[in-house]
Write a protein that holds these residues in place. Structure first.
Motif, PDB file in Angstrom:
ATOM      1  N   LEU A 332       0.822  -1.207   0.000  1.00  0.00           N
ATOM      2  CA  LEU A 332       0.000   0.000   0.000  1.00  0.00           C
ATOM      3  C   LEU A 332       0.859   1.261   0.000  1.00  0.00           C
ATOM      4  CD1 LEU A 332      -2.671  -1.185   2.571  1.00  0.00           C
ATOM      5  CD2 LEU A 332      -3.188  -0.464   0.234  1.00  0.00           C
ATOM      6  N   SER A 333       0.523   2.199  -0.858  1.00  0.00           N
ATOM      7  CA  SER A 333       1.222   3.485  -0.887  1.00  0.00           C
ATOM      8  C   SER A 333       0.793   4.335   0.302  1.00  0.00           C
ATOM      9  CB  SER A 333       0.888   4.221  -2.187  1.00  0.00           C
ATOM     10  OG  SER A 333      -0.484   4.605  -2.199  1.00  0.00           O
ATOM     11  N   LYS A 334       1.491   5.437   0.535  1.00  0.00           N
ATOM     12  CA  LYS A 334       1.151   6.316   1.651  1.00  0.00           C
ATOM     13  C   LYS A 334      -0.253   6.883   1.497  1.00  0.00           C
ATOM     14  CE  LYS A 334       5.921   7.704   2.643  1.00  0.00           C
ATOM     15  NZ  LYS A 334       6.890   8.835   2.671  1.00  0.00           N
ATOM     16  N   VAL A 335      -0.610   7.252   0.270  1.00  0.00           N
ATOM     17  CA  VAL A 335      -1.961   7.780   0.030  1.00  0.00           C
ATOM     18  C   VAL A 335      -3.007   6.699   0.274  1.00  0.00           C
ATOM     19  CG1 VAL A 335      -3.536   8.700  -1.719  1.00  0.00           C
ATOM     20  CG2 VAL A 335      -1.193   9.564  -1.568  1.00  0.00           C
ATOM     21  N   LEU A 340      -7.226   4.086   3.403  1.00  0.00           N
ATOM     22  CA  LEU A 340      -7.633   2.876   4.114  1.00  0.00           C
ATOM     23  C   LEU A 340      -8.053   3.200   5.544  1.00  0.00           C
ATOM     24  CD1 LEU A 340      -7.845  -0.201   4.561  1.00  0.00           C
ATOM     25  CD2 LEU A 340      -5.367  -0.217   4.967  1.00  0.00           C
ATOM     26  N   SER A 341      -7.272   4.045   6.210  1.00  0.00           N
ATOM     27  CA  SER A 341      -7.595   4.396   7.595  1.00  0.00           C
ATOM     28  C   SER A 341      -8.913   5.157   7.684  1.00  0.00           C
ATOM     29  CB  SER A 341      -6.457   5.213   8.221  1.00  0.00           C
ATOM     30  OG  SER A 341      -6.297   6.455   7.553  1.00  0.00           O
ATOM     31  N   VAL A 342      -9.149   6.056   6.730  1.00  0.00           N
ATOM     32  CA  VAL A 342     -10.397   6.836   6.733  1.00  0.00           C
ATOM     33  C   VAL A 342     -11.595   5.935   6.467  1.00  0.00           C
ATOM     34  CG1 VAL A 342     -11.717   8.633   5.553  1.00  0.00           C
ATOM     35  CG2 VAL A 342      -9.294   8.998   6.052  1.00  0.00           C
ATOM     36  N   ARG A 343     -11.500   5.144   5.406  1.00  0.00           N
ATOM     37  CA  ARG A 343     -12.656   4.327   5.027  1.00  0.00           C
ATOM     38  C   ARG A 343     -12.925   3.230   6.060  1.00  0.00           C
ATOM     39  NH1 ARG A 343     -12.889   2.311  -1.054  1.00  0.00           N
ATOM     40  NH2 ARG A 343     -12.097   4.434  -1.331  1.00  0.00           N
ATOM     41  N   SER A 344     -11.878   2.705   6.686  1.00  0.00           N
ATOM     42  CA  SER A 344     -12.090   1.715   7.742  1.00  0.00           C
ATOM     43  C   SER A 344     -12.859   2.328   8.907  1.00  0.00           C
ATOM     44  CB  SER A 344     -10.747   1.162   8.226  1.00  0.00           C
ATOM     45  OG  SER A 344     -10.106   0.391   7.228  1.00  0.00           O
ATOM     46  N   PRO A 365      -9.131  10.342  10.442  1.00  0.00           N
ATOM     47  CA  PRO A 365      -7.709  10.669  10.191  1.00  0.00           C
ATOM     48  C   PRO A 365      -7.577  11.761   9.130  1.00  0.00           C
ATOM     49  CG  PRO A 365      -8.083   8.281  10.150  1.00  0.00           C
ATOM     50  CD  PRO A 365      -9.426   8.918  10.163  1.00  0.00           C
ATOM     51  N   THR A 366      -6.667  12.674   9.374  1.00  0.00           N
ATOM     52  CA  THR A 366      -6.377  13.726   8.395  1.00  0.00           C
ATOM     53  C   THR A 366      -5.253  13.280   7.473  1.00  0.00           C
ATOM     54  OG1 THR A 366      -4.832  14.747   9.945  1.00  0.00           O
ATOM     55  CG2 THR A 366      -7.114  15.534   9.974  1.00  0.00           C
ATOM     56  N   VAL A 367      -5.037  14.037   6.395  1.00  0.00           N
ATOM     57  CA  VAL A 367      -3.967  13.700   5.458  1.00  0.00           C
ATOM     58  C   VAL A 367      -2.625  13.783   6.179  1.00  0.00           C
ATOM     59  CG1 VAL A 367      -2.855  14.278   3.264  1.00  0.00           C
ATOM     60  CG2 VAL A 367      -5.316  14.609   3.546  1.00  0.00           C
ATOM     61  N   PRO A 368      -1.855  12.698   6.220  1.00  0.00           N
ATOM     62  CA  PRO A 368      -0.589  12.718   6.977  1.00  0.00           C
ATOM     63  C   PRO A 368       0.450  13.639   6.343  1.00  0.00           C
ATOM     64  CG  PRO A 368      -0.832  10.645   5.763  1.00  0.00           C
ATOM     65  CD  PRO A 368      -2.134  11.370   5.623  1.00  0.00           C
ATOM     66  N   VAL A 375       2.310  14.924  -4.620  1.00  0.00           N
ATOM     67  CA  VAL A 375       1.580  13.669  -4.830  1.00  0.00           C
ATOM     68  C   VAL A 375       0.082  13.959  -4.852  1.00  0.00           C
ATOM     69  CG1 VAL A 375       1.013  11.423  -3.827  1.00  0.00           C
ATOM     70  CG2 VAL A 375       3.373  12.254  -3.785  1.00  0.00           C
ATOM     71  N   TYR A 376      -0.594  13.383  -5.831  1.00  0.00           N
ATOM     72  CA  TYR A 376      -2.037  13.591  -5.941  1.00  0.00           C
ATOM     73  C   TYR A 376      -2.755  12.885  -4.787  1.00  0.00           C
ATOM     74  CZ  TYR A 376      -6.858  12.913  -7.441  1.00  0.00           C
ATOM     75  OH  TYR A 376      -8.217  12.869  -7.488  1.00  0.00           O
ATOM     76  N   VAL A 377      -3.578  13.635  -4.079  1.00  0.00           N
ATOM     77  CA  VAL A 377      -4.363  13.084  -2.980  1.00  0.00           C
ATOM     78  C   VAL A 377      -5.839  13.176  -3.361  1.00  0.00           C
ATOM     79  CG1 VAL A 377      -4.977  13.275  -0.542  1.00  0.00           C
ATOM     80  CG2 VAL A 377      -2.633  13.774  -1.287  1.00  0.00           C
ATOM     81  N   PRO A 378      -6.524  12.040  -3.497  1.00  0.00           N
ATOM     82  CA  PRO A 378      -7.939  12.064  -3.871  1.00  0.00           C
ATOM     83  C   PRO A 378      -8.784  12.777  -2.830  1.00  0.00           C
ATOM     84  CG  PRO A 378      -7.013   9.847  -4.049  1.00  0.00           C
ATOM     85  CD  PRO A 378      -6.008  10.683  -3.321  1.00  0.00           C
ATOM     86  N   GLU A 379      -9.975  13.172  -3.234  1.00  0.00           N
ATOM     87  CA  GLU A 379     -10.913  13.804  -2.322  1.00  0.00           C
ATOM     88  C   GLU A 379     -11.233  12.840  -1.183  1.00  0.00           C
ATOM     89  OE1 GLU A 379     -14.917  16.525  -2.844  1.00  0.00           O
ATOM     90  OE2 GLU A 379     -14.677  14.744  -4.083  1.00  0.00           O
ATOM     91  N   VAL A 380     -11.365  13.383   0.004  1.00  0.00           N
ATOM     92  CA  VAL A 380     -11.585  12.557   1.185  1.00  0.00           C
ATOM     93  C   VAL A 380     -12.944  11.856   1.103  1.00  0.00           C
ATOM     94  CG1 VAL A 380     -12.639  14.406   2.549  1.00  0.00           C
ATOM     95  CG2 VAL A 380     -11.461  12.511   3.703  1.00  0.00           C
TER      96      VAL A 380
END
Length: 450
Positions: A332-335, A340-344, A365-368, A375-380
């Motif tokens: 798993l990448s950092k993003v 994963l942490s948010v959706r879990s 969890p917020t974006v670390p 790096v592209y970070v998808p919408e939460v």
């Protein structure tokens, strides 16, 4: 573990070919025969190495839950006509710890794995030099303990701390498990043991003793599809399941990382996850057997004392989770880890809606900070709960689910209906903010249709 060698000129009926060696000079076909029903308490497997003139077999008798270390020896001893080739057998789920007297120890290749009605056997093969027989020493299966008192659980679990963070496999069993369906067993897998926490024998006091760990940020709970488990824990024991790594979500994110198209309504089952060679590569036919028993007797998990089938099924649901977790975390990448942490967390609270609208749950969890700025970070992802007026749920769902499927396809969101387990008058939507808002608008429009 008992090991003995027999010689036979005949092949056993009902045995199944699971591997064929490419070495034509040795040419063993490895056959495995599951035990008959009569041997449930002491399962027995027979592995046949068919030779041109005789069948050389090894029979292993093992208890279903082996509490002591075991090492498997050579199942195909060297003969005068061949140089040695090793076949070692050990309990299913064991891992190779050490190789002995091998000229060049290769990584062992699992060539077959077949589960029976008790302990399962995995067959491993390794090349061996001409200097003598080799042995693979394998770690034993995880010991199992049925827990009825808090003191039987590890102290580091009961008293979680930042100084000793834990990762555990976790699952729950019960009667139509949900807010109303009774939770009967909690399975907790540690690297060295599996604990079956008996909620019936131990009562509320036992489950509440586990609350600090289940809510702790210092204990990572690895679970496959935690929604109903979390609902049961919340409404029956006031436990807010937190810091979960859901393998169902992780699998989807890994597929997405690899560029595979996937709809939000495609969820991998635990049986399919186990069968995937990237993570486990193990068949799990007993799961369907348990489902059949549950259809015949919905109160299956309430019966005491726990039967051998109940113990084995409960243990099998968690004993592979830590290994799967390790393999997934490596990929798993950092993003993806953040998503994963948010959706879990959203899965944990999905069916746990009450009047306070999740106000008493931990923040998401917020974006670390370690994710690079470029790096592209998808919408939460968010969780939205729609109240459905009486008589309108049919319009929301559509004929055979057609309306829900259309919304999923157009909005790329997860939509969960409480259904018979409840809550029956709400729709739960999980996905990126804009996609969720679009899905909400479509579903509200369906409710207004006459």
């Amino acid at each position: 573990m008992l090991l003995y060698i027999e010689h036979s000129e005949t092949q056993c009926e009902g045995a199944e070919v699971v591997d064929e060696c490419s070495d034509k000079s040795l040419r063993p076909n490895c056959l495995m025969m599951p035990p008959p029903r009569a041997e449930l308490l002491l399962p027995r497997f027979v592995i046949f190495h068919r030779r041109p003139r005789a069948a050389r077999s090894c029979s292993f008798s093992v208890p279903p839950t082996l509490p002591v270390n075991a090492a498997a020896g050579s199942a195909a001893p060297a003969s005068g006509k061949t140089h040695a080739r090793l076949l070692a057998a050990a309990l299913h789920g064991a891992t190779v710890k050490k190789t002995s007297r091998l000229s060049s120890p290769p990584p062992p290749r699992r060539v077959a794995a077949e589960q029976g009605r008790g302990a399962a056997i995995s067959i491993w093969r390794a090349e061996q030099g001409r200097g003598g027989e080799g042995i693979l020493l394998l770690s034993p299966p995880l010991p199992m303990l049925v827990v009825t008192k808090p003191g039987q659980l590890p102290v580091e679990f009961l008293e979680p701390s930042a100084a000793q963070k834990l990762v555990i496999g976790f699952d729950c069993e019960g009667v139509d498990l949900c807010r109303h369906g009774a939770l009967c067993i909690m399975q907790i897998a540690f690297p060295d043991a599996v604990y079956l926490v008996d909620a019936i024998e131990g009562g509320k006091e036992l489950i509440e003793a586990c609350k600090p760990a289940l809510e702790s940020e210092y204990v990572t709970k690895v679970i496959h599809d935690c929604k109903r488990d979390s609902e049961a824990l919340y409404f029956q024991f006031g436990i807010k399941l937190h810091n979960v790594m859901d393998t169902q979500i992780a699998y989807s994110l890994l597929e997405e990382q690899e560029g595979k198209k996937r709809g939000y309504d495609e969820y991998i089952s635990f049986v399919s996850l186990l069968a995937d060679p990237r993570y486990c590569g193990m068949a799990y036919p007993e799961k369907e057997e348990v489902r059949t028993l549950l259809r015949q007797d919905p109160n299956f998990w309430t019966h005491r004392p726990l039967s051998e089938m109940m113990i084995r099924a409960a243990t099998d649901d968690v004993r592979f989770l830590l290994s799967i977790h390790e393999k997934m975390m490596e990929k798993l990448s950092k993003v993806s880890l953040w998503r994963l942490s948010v959706r879990s967390e959203l899965y944990c609270r999905c069916f746990c809606i009450n009047d306070n609208k999740y106000a008493d749950w931990p923040p998401l969890p917020t974006v670390p900070d370690e994710i690079e700025p470029d790096v592209y970070v998808p919408e939460v992802d968010i969780l939205s709960v729609l109240d459905v007026p009486p008589g309108k749920m049919g319009r929301v769902i559509g004929r055979k689910g057609s309306s829900i499927m259309e919304v999923k396809a157009s909005c790329n969101v997860e939509i969960h209906i409480g259904g018979a387990k409840g809550p029956p008058d709400r729709v739960f939507i999980i996905g990126p903010v804009q996609e969720v808002r679009k899905a909400e608008a479509i579903l509200r429009g369906r409710m207004l249709e006459f």
